[in-house]
Enzyme design. Sequence first.
Site, PDB file in Angstrom:
ATOM      1  N   TRP A  99       0.837  -1.214   0.000  1.00 16.09           N
ATOM      2  CA  TRP A  99       0.000   0.000   0.000  1.00 16.09           C
ATOM      3  C   TRP A  99       0.860   1.248   0.000  1.00 16.09           C
ATOM      4  O   TRP A  99       0.530   2.225  -0.673  1.00 16.09           O
ATOM      5  CB  TRP A  99      -1.004  -0.032   1.162  1.00 16.09           C
ATOM      6  CG  TRP A  99      -1.869  -1.256   1.062  1.00 16.09           C
ATOM      7  CD1 TRP A  99      -1.924  -2.294   1.937  1.00 16.09           C
ATOM      8  CD2 TRP A  99      -2.773  -1.583  -0.007  1.00 16.09           C
ATOM      9  NE1 TRP A  99      -2.805  -3.240   1.485  1.00 16.09           N
ATOM     10  CE2 TRP A  99      -3.342  -2.838   0.307  1.00 16.09           C
ATOM     11  CE3 TRP A  99      -3.163  -0.943  -1.188  1.00 16.09           C
ATOM     12  CZ2 TRP A  99      -4.274  -3.470  -0.528  1.00 16.09           C
ATOM     13  CZ3 TRP A  99      -4.092  -1.556  -2.005  1.00 16.09           C
ATOM     14  CH2 TRP A  99      -4.631  -2.810  -1.674  1.00 16.09           C
ATOM     15  N   ASP A 166      -1.759   6.699   6.350  1.00 11.81           N
ATOM     16  CA  ASP A 166      -2.788   5.772   5.879  1.00 11.81           C
ATOM     17  C   ASP A 166      -3.068   4.813   7.041  1.00 11.81           C
ATOM     18  O   ASP A 166      -2.245   3.967   7.376  1.00 11.81           O
ATOM     19  CB  ASP A 166      -2.258   5.007   4.643  1.00 11.81           C
ATOM     20  CG  ASP A 166      -3.222   3.912   4.180  1.00 11.81           C
ATOM     21  OD1 ASP A 166      -4.289   3.737   4.791  1.00 11.81           O
ATOM     22  OD2 ASP A 166      -2.886   3.240   3.178  1.00 11.81           O
ATOM     23  N   LYS A 190     -12.636  -1.856   7.173  1.00  8.57           N
ATOM     24  CA  LYS A 190     -12.027  -2.682   8.221  1.00  8.57           C
ATOM     25  C   LYS A 190     -12.723  -2.379   9.556  1.00  8.57           C
ATOM     26  O   LYS A 190     -13.559  -3.128   9.993  1.00  8.57           O
ATOM     27  CB  LYS A 190     -10.524  -2.424   8.343  1.00  8.57           C
ATOM     28  CG  LYS A 190      -9.684  -3.208   7.353  1.00  8.57           C
ATOM     29  CD  LYS A 190      -9.507  -2.514   6.079  1.00  8.57           C
ATOM     30  CE  LYS A 190      -8.280  -2.907   5.339  1.00  8.57           C
ATOM     31  NZ  LYS A 190      -8.513  -3.663   4.128  1.00  8.57           N
TER      32      LYS A 190
HETATM   33  N1  PMP Z   1      -4.142   1.048   2.504  1.00  4.16           N
HETATM   34  C1  PMP Z   1      -4.200  -0.041   3.290  1.00  4.16           C
HETATM   35  C2  PMP Z   1      -3.333  -0.113   4.505  1.00  4.16           C
HETATM   36  C3  PMP Z   1      -5.055  -1.097   2.951  1.00  4.16           C
HETATM   37  O1  PMP Z   1      -5.113  -2.187   3.720  1.00  4.16           O
HETATM   38  C4  PMP Z   1      -5.856  -0.987   1.784  1.00  4.16           C
HETATM   39  C5  PMP Z   1      -6.832  -2.071   1.353  1.00  4.16           C
HETATM   40  N2  PMP Z   1      -6.857  -3.208   2.010  1.00  4.16           N
HETATM   41  C6  PMP Z   1      -5.734   0.159   1.009  1.00  4.16           C
HETATM   42  C7  PMP Z   1      -4.889   1.157   1.398  1.00  4.16           C
HETATM   43  C8  PMP Z   1      -6.548   0.315  -0.272  1.00  4.16           C
HETATM   44  O2  PMP Z   1      -7.849   0.594   0.093  1.00  4.16           O
HETATM   45  P1  PMP Z   1      -9.042   0.686  -0.971  1.00  4.16           P
HETATM   46  O3  PMP Z   1      -9.283  -0.686  -1.460  1.00  4.16           O
HETATM   47  O4  PMP Z   1     -10.164   1.240  -0.118  1.00  4.16           O
HETATM   48  O5  PMP Z   1      -8.638   1.622  -2.039  1.00  4.16           O
END
Ligand code: PMP
Length: 353
Positions: A99, A166, A190
């Site tokens: 991420w 994030d 989550k």
């Molecule tokens: N950042 C983290 C730490 C994540 O765990 C995730 C998705 N699991 C994301 C970003 C991406 O999120 P999204 O699918 O809502 O774009």
Amino acid sequence: MKKHNFSAGPCILPKSVMLKASEAVLNYDEGLSLIEISHRSKPFVDIMERARSLALELLGLEGKGYKALFLQGGASTQFLMVALNLLEKRAGYLNTGTWSTKAIKEAKIYDDIYEVASSESGGFNYIPKGYEISEEYDYFHCTSNNTIYGTQMKSFPSTNIPMVCDMSSDIFSRTLDFTQFDLIYAGAQKNMGPAGTTLVVVKEDILGKVSRKIPSMMDYKIHINKSSMFNTPPVFPVYVSMLTLQWLKDLGGIKAIEKENEKKASLIYSEIDLNPLFKGYAVKEDRSNMNATFTLENENLKETFDAMWKEAGINGLNGHRSVGGYRASMYNALSLDSVKALVEVMSELERKA
Ligand code: PMP
């Protein structure tokens, strides 16, 4: 049979929240469904305002210059929105996994990004420490919890530049001094609600400093000025997030849930450490209290173990496809009993093997 839902996200939500949310779909206001009333109607405006104020209250950020927004496009849209709103010349990013890597890739479209440190060479199984953050950067970006690898930042660097985090997979799970962050974002799916909305908490005074033109939908200031109603908001995910935040407040807030999360994490990690059949993926000091990642020492036991946990009503235990093995995601709504059920299966495997 009751399912023990260890899914990494979308994931388990509190039962009472699910019940209320499902009732609201049938009848929220005088026979009308929540999802068929105008987002400009008083009932929905009240929901949005309640959700925004609960988010700030739970994080201890009320009256401190922060605004909460419920936006669309997932945390992935925040990767570029952060850069569009804050990046003028150069920003520093800590790379702790997939991420963070994606956040870096998107921000690079707009300007220069410097990776202050990376744990890629260790398969992202630890959190880098002891790196420098230049005061010249427009901001520093990090990922508090690495959902895929099961690592979690236990402390954050002190810096005078804005810190962006994030927190998609550990927001509202542990007490932190949230004033150390200037912008926090987290996908709802989550610890908050169904997929479809992203919480952004931003300190207003960091905005308005870049020279580029920002498209309206990407501009935090516009969303703030419109009270998170610039366009039609995702009404159902916002409502369920509001209910979950209220549920957390009624439980005693982040302090109360943190105790539960610590009990769950310590139970699973002691089993991983004591049971010779399993090995933890993340280094001990950086282990996540939300996502415990582990592998079998002997792959020949995979079929037996998989059959046993499925038989015990456990769901969502497979590791992310990029890491393999297993991942027990233990978000706020997962009970200690579910972790006990998993640990029981792990010890049963040891007895059998
Ligand atoms: N950042 C983290 C730490 C994540 O765990 C995730 C998705 N699991 C994301 C970003 C991406 O999120 P999204 O699918 O809502 O774009």
